[in-house]
Scaffold this active site. Structure first.
Site, PDB file in Angstrom:
ATOM      1  N   SER A   1      -0.144  -4.402   1.643  1.00  0.00           N
ATOM      2  CA  SER A   1       1.282  -4.910   1.586  1.00  0.00           C
ATOM      3  C   SER A   1       2.141  -3.735   0.907  1.00  0.00           C
ATOM      4  CB  SER A   1       1.111  -6.143   0.573  1.00  0.00           C
ATOM      5  OG  SER A   1       0.916  -5.941  -0.778  1.00  0.00           O
TER       6      SER A   1
ATOM      7  N   GLY B   1       1.622  -3.154  -2.512  1.00  0.00           N
ATOM      8  CA  GLY B   1       0.339  -2.681  -3.010  1.00  0.00           C
ATOM      9  C   GLY B   1      -0.237  -1.709  -2.251  1.00  0.00           C
ATOM     10  N   CYS B   2      -1.144  -1.831  -1.251  1.00  0.00           N
ATOM     11  CA  CYS B   2      -1.674  -0.918  -0.759  1.00  0.00           C
ATOM     12  C   CYS B   2      -0.910   0.260   0.010  1.00  0.00           C
ATOM     13  CB  CYS B   2      -2.712  -1.456   0.359  1.00  0.00           C
ATOM     14  SG  CYS B   2      -3.797  -2.323  -0.303  1.00  0.00           S
ATOM     15  N   VAL B   3       0.326  -0.048   0.655  1.00  0.00           N
ATOM     16  CA  VAL B   3       1.196   0.885   1.202  1.00  0.00           C
ATOM     17  C   VAL B   3       1.585   1.677   0.094  1.00  0.00           C
ATOM     18  CG1 VAL B   3       3.308   1.211   2.457  1.00  0.00           C
ATOM     19  CG2 VAL B   3       1.829  -0.546   3.239  1.00  0.00           C
TER      20      VAL B   3
ATOM     21  N   GLY C   1      -1.035   3.899  -1.026  1.00  0.00           N
ATOM     22  CA  GLY C   1      -1.163   4.901  -0.044  1.00  0.00           C
ATOM     23  C   GLY C   1      -0.092   6.205  -0.109  1.00  0.00           C
TER      24      GLY C   1
END
Length: 213
Positions: A147, A150-152, A155
């Site tokens: 999301s 979150g993960c984006v 990253g």
């Protein structure tokens, strides 16, 4: 008189990193857990982002640049999830053999494309992504996925900290709610990379293809 967030950031958090010469697309966690109605993680914003990422992947593949996918998966015991799965117990469902843990067929990896299995938000943390990108000579990360908050975001943060230009095509990332989605795109663009339109990224990739030809 109050000022907007954009006005507040002018001259401090409004720089650009631009595109480099050797990009890779990293598609973060576009799994069926986010696109299947009834799933705990289902998000209409992610469904839209998956659909809008299809042309991006076509352009990347036509240009011959690396496309790397990630998905989240845990040992059935949950021991490899640490406090993350204790904080988010719904993650415990993402184990081998669970269909929701698999990548949505709309953006399915090609046989030659690497799929990295991770246990935490960042695609870099505890994975071979960093040495893989270094070996490939990559200088630009194009991030799609979910999301956004979150993960984006994780990253993008780790991407810039590992020395890469980070580019996020805004149509190709999604979240559960517009509020966190918009706020995190604003932060990523302000501090970690460039948030741009998908068509700008596709034009860049098409230019690489033309040069290679």
């Amino acid at each position: 008189m109050s000022i907007t967030r954009e006005q507040n950031y002018v001259g401090v958090f409004d720089g650009k990193v631009g595109f480099g010469v050797s990009p890779a697309v990293v598609v973060i966690d576009f799994t069926l857990a986010y696109t299947t109605p009834g799933s705990a993680f289902y998000a209409e914003g992610v469904v839209r982002a998956v659909r809008d990422t299809v042309p991006l992947l076509a352009a990347a593949r036509a240009a011959g640049i690396p496309v790397i996918h990630t998905k989240v998966m845990y040992h059935p015991s949950g021991a490899d999830g640490g406090w993350f799965i204790r904080k988010v117990p719904a993650l415990r469902k993402l184990v081998p053999g669970e269909p929701l843990a698999e990548i949505d067929p709309a953006v399915a990896p090609l046989p030659e494309e690497v799929v990295i299995v991770k246990q935490y938000p960042s695609p870099f943390f505890g994975t071979p992504l960093a040495p893989m990108l270094a070996t490939l000579g990559i200088d630009t990360l194009i991030l799609a996925g979910c999301s956004t908050s979150g993960c984006v975001r994780a990253g993008a943060l780790d991407g810039v900290q590992h020395g890469y230009r980070v580019v996020v095509p805004r149509e190709c990332v999604g979240d559960r709610h517009d509020g966190p989605h918009d706020a995190n795109l604003f932060d990523i663009n302000a501090k970690y990379g460039d948030v741009v339109g998908r068509e700008e990224v596709i034009a860049y990739l098409s230019g690489l293809r033309a040069k290679a030809a």
